[in-house]
Design an enzyme around this catalytic site. Structure first.
Site, short mmCIF file in Angstrom:
data_model
loop_
_atom_site.label_atom_id
_atom_site.label_comp_id
_atom_site.label_asym_id
_atom_site.label_seq_id
_atom_site.Cartn_x
_atom_site.Cartn_y
_atom_site.Cartn_z
N GLU A 101 0.83 -1.19 0.00
CA GLU A 101 0.00 0.00 0.00
C GLU A 101 0.87 1.24 0.00
OE1 GLU A 101 -3.16 0.53 2.78
OE2 GLU A 101 -4.17 -1.32 2.20
N HIS A 112 -4.46 6.81 0.04
CA HIS A 112 -3.76 5.53 0.13
C HIS A 112 -4.26 4.60 -0.97
CE1 HIS A 112 -7.32 4.15 2.39
NE2 HIS A 112 -6.91 2.93 2.15
N HIS A 170 -5.08 0.62 -2.53
CA HIS A 170 -5.51 -0.73 -2.26
C HIS A 170 -4.97 -1.61 -3.39
CE1 HIS A 170 -9.26 0.17 0.47
NE2 HIS A 170 -8.11 0.45 1.06
N ASP A 184 -9.79 1.62 7.39
CA ASP A 184 -9.72 2.93 6.73
C ASP A 184 -10.61 3.93 7.45
OD1 ASP A 184 -8.03 1.88 4.78
OD2 ASP A 184 -9.66 1.59 3.33
#
Length: 165
Positions: free
Chosen positions: A35, A91, A93, A104
């Site tokens: 990630e 961020h 995935h 999250d």
């Protein structure tokens, strides 16, 4: 910008700069299969030549010591600056799912917009969410970003002058 200005500036987020979005997509792909994680910062629209009040997401702050693997990214909270320009987070995935997980949602409290980018990290492989995890619209704005070289454009004499004030 003084503290007074920072406290009372418009907090409306107008969108994300095209170049900043491209940076997050490229950074997410470069981090794969792990990630990618960063914090979003903004610039006042009028400083970008826009005739509107509000902020445009122009920067991504990657916190030193962030640890990432294929299912999570963990930020050392002691390293996160207490920054009035913080607007939210971004961020990736790596599994390609572009929706917030329960983990999250626990991190979405800091800031008002959160971007998730899914593999394979193409132009349409991202979505924005509010602090509750609900999808939200985030415009992509074509603006010239401020020069970052100015941040380090100072001398010891400049520092001494600031200390005398």
């Amino acid at each position: 910008m003084g503290l007074f200005d920072a406290l009372f500036r418009s907090s409306e987020i107008l969108g994300i700069a095209e170049e900043t979005l491209e940076f997050t997509l490229e950074s997410s792909e470069a981090s794969h299969p792990n990630e990618y994680m960063g914090f979003l910062r903004g610039t006042e629209a009028d400083k970008l030549g826009l005739d509107r009040d509000g902020l445009v997401i122009t920067d991504v702050l990657v916190v030193p010591g962030t640890e990432a693997n294929s299912v999570s990214a963990t930020v050392k909270t002691s390293q996160i600056p207490n920054d009035v320009k913080a607007l939210g987070s971004v961020h990736s995935h790596p599994n390609g799912v572009i929706s917030p997980s329960s983990a999250d949602l626990e991190t979405f409290g800091r800031g008002s917009v959160h971007i998730i980018i899914g593999a394979p990290y193409r132009r349409n492989d991202w979505k924005a969410f509010d602090s509750q995890g609900q999808p939200t619209n985030l415009n992509v704005i074509d603006v010239d970003l401020p020069e970052t070289d100015d941040f380090f454009d100072f001398t010891q004499a400049d520092i001494d002058e600031d200390l005398r004030r």
